[in-house]
Design an enzyme around this catalytic site. Structure first.
Site, mmCIF file in Angstrom:
data_model
loop_
_atom_site.group_PDB
_atom_site.id
_atom_site.type_symbol
_atom_site.label_atom_id
_atom_site.label_comp_id
_atom_site.label_asym_id
_atom_site.label_seq_id
_atom_site.Cartn_x
_atom_site.Cartn_y
_atom_site.Cartn_z
ATOM 1 N N GLY A 181 0.920 -1.168 0.212
ATOM 2 C CA GLY A 181 0.001 -0.044 -0.011
ATOM 3 C C GLY A 181 0.946 1.387 0.043
ATOM 4 N N GLY A 228 2.058 3.405 2.466
ATOM 5 C CA GLY A 228 3.277 3.273 3.305
ATOM 6 C C GLY A 228 4.492 2.378 2.914
ATOM 7 N N THR A 284 -4.348 -2.089 -1.497
ATOM 8 C CA THR A 284 -4.925 -1.814 -0.285
ATOM 9 C C THR A 284 -6.334 -1.612 -0.196
ATOM 10 O OG1 THR A 284 -4.963 -0.080 1.467
ATOM 11 C CG2 THR A 284 -4.375 0.654 -0.932
ATOM 12 N N ASP A 323 -7.927 0.268 1.177
ATOM 13 C CA ASP A 323 -8.245 1.661 1.401
ATOM 14 C C ASP A 323 -8.273 2.221 -0.083
ATOM 15 O OD1 ASP A 323 -8.060 1.053 3.962
ATOM 16 O OD2 ASP A 323 -6.141 1.855 4.195
ATOM 17 N N MET A 331 -13.463 1.071 6.985
ATOM 18 C CA MET A 331 -12.103 1.175 7.048
ATOM 19 C C MET A 331 -11.663 2.232 6.077
ATOM 20 S SD MET A 331 -10.024 -2.299 7.790
ATOM 21 C CE MET A 331 -9.838 -2.879 9.583
ATOM 22 N N GLY A 332 -10.465 2.614 5.964
ATOM 23 C CA GLY A 332 -10.063 3.663 4.967
ATOM 24 C C GLY A 332 -8.962 4.795 5.526
ATOM 25 N N GLU A 366 -13.660 5.329 9.023
ATOM 26 C CA GLU A 366 -13.104 5.359 10.207
ATOM 27 C C GLU A 366 -12.228 6.677 10.558
ATOM 28 O OE1 GLU A 366 -10.263 2.071 10.390
ATOM 29 O OE2 GLU A 366 -8.899 2.715 8.796
ATOM 30 N N ARG A 402 -11.020 -7.009 5.167
ATOM 31 C CA ARG A 402 -9.807 -7.434 4.871
ATOM 32 C C ARG A 402 -9.958 -9.075 4.298
ATOM 33 N NH1 ARG A 402 -5.557 -4.282 5.225
ATOM 34 N NH2 ARG A 402 -5.560 -2.635 6.864
#
Length: 372
Positions: free
Chosen positions: A116, A118, A139, A141, A183-184, A236, A288
Site C-alpha cells: 500500500g 506506506g 490496499t 483503502d 475502514m479507509g 473510520e 480485509r
C-alpha cells in the site's frame, strides 16, 4: 541487463487479491522469462532478517481464490526504523543497509513490492539507495496515488455493501439509526462506494468534515416523512468540523495512527439529539478477509504480470497501475508511475469526484452544514 533472479514481498496489511498478484508474478517470471523467484516472509521484516523461500509453480497453485498472503505481512516493519533482538537492537534504527545486504546475499537482481501507500513509499526510498524495484498497489483503502484502483478495494466494498444491505432490514424493522464504521484511514473511498451502493442516507468521509447537528437533522427529516430508520456509513477517519478523527498513536510514520471508534463515539453523541434508538456496527477486519472478488482477481493478475514485464524491460523505480477515465470509471490501460509520485502522500477522494456528486444529486447527506 535482463533480470534472472527476483525477490517479492507483500508489505503492510493483508488485502484480498494479494495471493492472486503473487501467483501472477511467479507464473509470469517462470513461464514467460524462465526466471527464479524468491519470496520474503512477513514483508520488509523478512527482507531485513533474510527469511526467504523459493517460489515455484506448485507453490502458487490454488492461490487465485485464496485471501490473505502466503508470504505473511508485517505492517510494522520499516527498514528505515526497525528493531529486532536478532540484530542486537535495543531501540529502532536504520536497517536499510541490512536489507540491501540481504538482497545481495541471495543474488537478487530486483525486488517486487506488493504493498500500500506506506510500503510503496518505503520502496521509493530503497530505490533512491540503488535497489532495482517495482511496486504493485494493494490496499483495501484505495488510497495509493497514481492508480485508479488498488488490489483489495473491490472486495472490501463488496463486503461493506453486503453488510449495509443486511443492516437495512434490521434498522427498518426496529426503527433504528445504524452507524456502520468502515475502514479507509485518511481516505473515504470505501465509505463513499459502499454507502452509495448500499443506499446509505448519510455518508461521512474524512475529506468532508461533518457537523453532528446536520446528521441529526437528516434523522428528523426522515421521521417526518415516515422513514423511521436511517443508515449512516462512517469512514473510520471521518472527523467533525473543527475536531479530530478518533485514533490512537501506535508508532512512527507511516503507521503512526490506528483509526477506529468513531461510530461508537457518534452513537453516544447522536443519541442525545434524536428520539430514535442509535446503534453502531464496526466491520473492522471483516473487510480485509475472505476470497477476492472476480474484479480483484483480474486486477491482481494484470498488475502482477505487468510488474514482471516492467523488470524484463529494465524498468525500475516505478509502480504498475491502472488508468481512470475522466468520469471516474476504471479502464484496463496499464501504466507505469514513478514511485516518487506514490511517495507524495495518500490519494484522497476529490471533492468533484463523479460518484460524490451523484450521491448528492440523489439526496445523500455528507453531514455538511450548508446542505439544503
Amino acid at each position: 541487463m535482463a533480470k534472472r533472479r527476483i525477490g517479492v514481498l507483500t508489505g503492510g496489511g493483508d488485502a484480498p487479491g494479494l495471493n492472486a498478484a503473487l501467483r501472477a508474478v511467479v507464473k509470469t517470471a517462470i513461464l514467460r522469462y524462465g526466471w527464479t523467484v524468491v519470496g520474503f516472509l512477513d514483508g520488509y521484516e523478512g527482507a531485513i532478517l533474510g527469511r526467504v523461500c523459493e517460489l515455484g509453480l506448485d507453490d502458487v497453485r490454488g492461490l487465485l481464490v485464496r485471501g490473505g498472503t502466503i508470504l505473511g505481512a508485517s505492517n510494522r516493519a520499516n527498514p528505515f526504523w526497525f528493531q529486532h533482538p536478532d540484530l542486537g537492537d535495543t531501540e529502532p534504527r536504520d536497517h536499510s543497509a541490512t536489507l540491501i545486504a540481504t538482497l545481495e546475499r541471495f543474488a537478487l537482481d530486483a525486488l517486487v513490492v506488493i504493498g500500500g501507500e506506506g510500503s510503496l513509499t518505503i520502496a521509493h526510498r530503497l530505490h533512491q539507495l540503488g535497489v532495482p524495484i517495482v511496486g504493485i498497489p494493494k490496499t483495501i483503502d484505495n488510497d495509493v496515488r497514481g492508480t485508479a484502483q488498488t488490489i483489495g478495494f473491490d472486495t472490501a466494498v463488496t463486503t461493506a455493501t453486503d453488510a449495509i444491505d443486511r443492516l437495512h432490514t434490521t434498522a427498518e424493522s426496529h426503527h433504528r439509526v445504524m452507524l456502520v464504521e468502515l475502514m479507509g484511514r485518511d481516505a473515504g473511498w470505501i465509505a463513499l462506494h459502499a454507502g452509495v451502493s448500499g443506499g446509505a442516507d448519510v455518508i461521512l468521509i474524512p475529506e468532508l468534515p461533518f457537523t453532528l447537528e446536520r446528521v441529526a437533522a437528516v434523522v428528523h427529516r426522515r421521521r417526518e416523512r415516515g422513514r423511521h430508520f436511517t443508515i449512516v456509513a462512517v469512514a473510520e477517519g471521518a472527523r467533525p468540523s473543527g475536531g479530530e478523527a478518533v485514533f490512537e498513536r501506535t508508532g512512527p510514520l507511516p503507521y503512526q495512527r490506528k483509526y477506529g471508534g468513531i461510530a461508537i463515539a457518534l452513537q453516544q453523541q447522536l443519541a442525545q439529539l434524536v428520539p430514535t434508538e442509535v446503534r453502531a456496527v464496526v466491520l473492522g477486519h471483516l473487510q480485509r478477509g475472505g476470497s477476492p472478488t472476480p474484479a480483484d482477481r483480474a486486477l491482481a493478475t494484470a498488475l502482477g504480470a505487468a510488474a514482471v514485464d516492467a523488470l524484463a524491460q529494465d524498468e525500475q523505480g516505478i509502480m504498475v497501475a491502472v488508468r481512470a477515465h475522466p468520469t471516474g470509471q476504471v479502464t484496463w490501460g496499464i501504466v507505469r508511475v514513478p514511485l516518487a509520485e506514490v511517495a507524495r502522500g495518500p490519494r484522497l477522494v476529490p471533492l468533484d469526484h463523479p460518484l460524490l456528486l451523484a450521491a448528492r444529486n440523489i439526496g445523500i447527506s455528507f453531514g455538511q452544514a450548508d446542505e439544503g
